[in-house]
Design an enzyme around this catalytic site. Structure first.
Site, PDB file in Angstrom:
ATOM      1  N   ASP A  69      40.081  43.120  41.052  1.00 55.54           N
ATOM      2  CA  ASP A  69      41.773  43.478  40.779  1.00 55.54           C
ATOM      3  C   ASP A  69      42.442  42.475  41.374  1.00 55.54           C
ATOM      4  OD1 ASP A  69      40.660  43.245  43.537  1.00 55.54           O
ATOM      5  OD2 ASP A  69      42.172  45.423  44.627  1.00 55.54           O
TER       6      ASP A  69
ATOM      7  N   ASP B 152      42.287  36.176  45.512  1.00 60.07           N
ATOM      8  CA  ASP B 152      42.255  35.625  46.510  1.00 60.07           C
ATOM      9  C   ASP B 152      42.072  34.209  46.765  1.00 60.07           C
ATOM     10  OD1 ASP B 152      44.822  35.898  48.342  1.00 60.07           O
ATOM     11  OD2 ASP B 152      43.462  36.626  49.189  1.00 60.07           O
TER      12      ASP B 152
ATOM     13  N   LYS C  89      46.054  35.059  42.550  1.00 58.28           N
ATOM     14  CA  LYS C  89      47.633  34.560  43.571  1.00 58.28           C
ATOM     15  C   LYS C  89      46.724  32.754  44.393  1.00 58.28           C
ATOM     16  CE  LYS C  89      47.545  37.342  47.164  1.00 58.28           C
ATOM     17  NZ  LYS C  89      47.433  38.057  48.438  1.00 58.28           N
TER      18      LYS C  89
END
Ligand code: IMP
Ligand code: MG
Length: 178
Positions: free
Chosen positions: A98, A101, A129
Site C-alpha cells: 500500500d 514509508d 512517502k
C-alpha cells in the site's frame, strides 16, 4: 490530543482508479512477471483493483508483514508469514504494498525473494512517502508521491480502523479545547 480524519480526501476514489489503470498498463509493458505478491493487510484493496486491470492469467499470492516494535511504523525486523508456502524460485516477482514509508518492509521482502531464488524482484506501491525513508529503497512503480502525512482508507489503517473507506484521507492531530 486526538486524531481526526481530514474533511476532504487526500486522494479521491476516482483519481485512485484512474492512476491504477495507468499503472497496470505500465507494469504489463515494462515488466512482464510470473507472480504478483501482495503485502497484507494494507495492500488488499490496491491489489484487487490492480489485478482487475491486468491480464487475467496473472498469478497472485499474499504474505502478511509482521513487524516488531512500534505498531504504526515498521522497524528493521520485519517477518513475512505465508512466504514458506510460496514458490518463487526462477520466477519474476512483483511485490505490491500500500505504502512505502521507511522502506524496511519492501527492502526485507525483496531480499528474501532474491534469497529464495527469484530471477528478478520489482516493486509497486500505491503511495510513496520519500521523506520518511530510513533505508535506500525505491519502488519501480508508484501511484502517488505524498508528503509526510499519515494516510488512511483504501486498505490503509490506523490501529485497524478506516481500511474500508473508498478514498484516501489523512489523520490530523486535533488539539482539544481546555
Ligand atoms: P515501511 O516498512 O516503513 O516502508 O512501512 C510500510 C508499512 O507501514 C505499510 O505497509 C503500512 O502498513 C505502514 N504505514 C506506513 N505509513 C503509513 C501511513 O501513512 N498510513 C498507514 N499505514 C502506514
Ligand atoms: Mg502494511
Amino acid at each position: 490530543m486526538s486524531l481526526q480524519l481530514s474533511e476532504k480526501p487526500l486522494l479521491e476514489a476516482e483519481a485512485i482508479q484512474k492512476r491504477i489503470a495507468v499503472l497496470a498498463t505500465e507494469i504489463e509493458k515494462e515488466y512482464p512477471c510470473d507472480l504478483l505478491v501482495g503485502v497484507l493487510t494494507g495492500a488488499f484493496i490496491f491489489v484487487a483493483d490492480l489485478v482487475r486491470q491486468m491480464n487475467p492469467d496473472i498469478k497472485l499470492a499474499f504474505v502478511k508483514a509482521e513487524s516488531y516494535g512500534d505498531s504504526d511504523t515498521s522497524c528493521g525486523d520485519v517477518r513475512f508469514a505465508g512466504i514458506e508456502k510460496m514458490n518463487v524460485k526462477d520466477k519474476r516477482i512483483l511485490v505490491i504494498d500500500d505504502i512505502l514509508d521507511t522502506g524496511h518492509t519492501l527492502n526485507a521482502l525483496t531480499k528474501l525473494m532474491q534469497d529464495l531464488g527469484a530471477i528478478s524482484v520489482k516493486s509497486c506501491v500505491l503511495l510513496d512517502k520519500p521523506s520518511r525513508r530510513e533505508v535506500a529503497f525505491e519502488a519501480d512503480f508508484k501511484g502517488f508521491v505524498i508528503e509526510n502525512l499519515f494516510a488512511v482508507g483504501y486498505g490503509l489503517d490506523y490501529a485497524d480502523n478506516y481500511r474500508a473507506l473508498p478514498a484516501i484521507y489523512t489523520l490530523q492531530e486535533n488539539e482539544e479545547p481546555l
